[in-house]
Write an enzyme that holds these catalytic residues in place. Structure first.
Site, PDB file in Angstrom:
ATOM      1  N   TYR A   1      -8.122  15.052 -11.555  1.00  0.00           N
ATOM      2  CA  TYR A   1      -7.067  14.131 -11.986  1.00  0.00           C
ATOM      3  C   TYR A   1      -5.783  14.891 -12.302  1.00  0.00           C
ATOM      4  CZ  TYR A   1      -4.400  10.993 -15.010  1.00  0.00           C
ATOM      5  OH  TYR A   1      -3.386  10.261 -15.581  1.00  0.00           O
TER       6      TYR A   1
ATOM      7  N   ASP B   1       0.863  -1.179   0.000  1.00  0.00           N
ATOM      8  CA  ASP B   1       0.000   0.000   0.000  1.00  0.00           C
ATOM      9  C   ASP B   1       0.902   1.231   0.000  1.00  0.00           C
ATOM     10  OD1 ASP B   1      -1.778   2.031   0.364  1.00  0.00           O
ATOM     11  OD2 ASP B   1      -2.521   1.361   2.320  1.00  0.00           O
TER      12      ASP B   1
END
Length: 290
Positions: A126, A36
């Site tokens: 984004y 992660d």
């Protein structure tokens, strides 16, 4: 040398896996199940345990429209996580190769190919979060190469080429926007360039931002025409249309051609023409289905 590839199950990660199969360097491939990258302690621990010298980051939140509804998650994956990778490499004295996007120029006007030193002008979550990722790398002080790319496609995962192959094979008619221009990028070409840079240790002393896409300029409409033609899907009528016929939460770059002069001059890499690479990809996809 030990090299960690994050986001290894995506398009670029899978292509790097193929390109690096015979390399002398030791490539270690991870995705979210193994690491992660939003957890700084996890990144530090794995990098120390595996004695990582270089990280290639292919992980990103790439759903442009959905990012508008999940800005915190997009920021976490596209910026905070990149800061974690950069901080780890800074501490270890290693190098980060990070893949960014043409969307940092979302608000740019005109039809001149974008150079690396042009002011960023993202128009949506984004693009903003990807720019924040670039800024986090700069703030970390680590040795880094940032590769901005555009219109990525491959034999892996979901992408425009695979979608258009399916649609032009099944539909009698299809509308595609003609007022957005850019350059498609075959992920295998980008992967090959990255592996060559590492093999030649060309990243040493050449830190900075670079642009990489295939050569040429084309609209999404013309790109679709080429996809259908190469694939032999001749029964679908492909029509040009304006972007406003497909309402979106995000203003997409109207002209996102990237100037690759700096990349070619620095690394001496020959970049394939977009149509040649498209033909290779479609042939590979046909062979997979046979």
């Amino acid at each position: 040398m030990n090299i960690l590839v994050t986001g290894a199950n995506g398009q670029l990660g899978n292509e790097i896996r193929l390109m690096a199969a015979d390399e002398k360097d030791h490539y270690i491939f991870t995705d979210v199940a193994e690491l992660d990258i939003t957890d700084p302690q996890a990144v530090d621990h794995l990098a120390d345990e595996l004695r990582i010298d270089l990280i290639i980051n292919c992980a990103a939140y790439t759903n442009v429209d959905k990012a508008e509804d999940e800005p915190e998650f997009a920021e976490k994956l596209n910026a905070t996580a990149i800061g974690n990778l950069a901080a780890t490499m800074a501490r270890r004295g290693g190098t980060l190769i990070h893949v960014s996007t043409d969307y940092v120029f979302g608000g740019s006007k005109g039809n001149t190919p974008r150079k690396e030193d042009e002011p960023a002008s993202p128009t949506g979550v984004y693009g903003v979060t990807k720019l924040h990722g670039e800024q986090a790398i700069a703030e970390s002080g680590c040795h880094a190469i940032i590769l901005r790319t555009a219109w990525l496609y491959s034999e892996f995962g979901k992408n425009f080429v695979k979608t258009m192959l399916a649609l032009t094979a099944d539909r009698p008619e299809l509308k595609v926007v003609f007022d957005q221009a850019g350059t498609p990028t075959y992920a295998a070409d980008l992967a090959r360039a990255i592996v060559e840079i590492i093999r030649n240790r060309a990243y040493v002393g050449n830190e900075g931002i670079y642009h990489y896409s295939n050569e040429g300029v084309i609209s999404w409409y013309d790109f679709t025409q080429a996809i259908a033609e190469i694939a032999g899907n001749r029964n679908c009528r492909i029509l040009p249309c304006h972007s406003d016929e497909f309402p979106s939460k995000v203003v997409r770059p109207a002209y996102s051609v990237l100037d690759k002069t700096k990349f070619k001059n620095t690394f001496g890499t020959e970049i394939p023409y977009w149509r040649d690479s498209l033909a290779v990809c479609i042939e590979n996809l046909k062979n997979q289905n046979n």
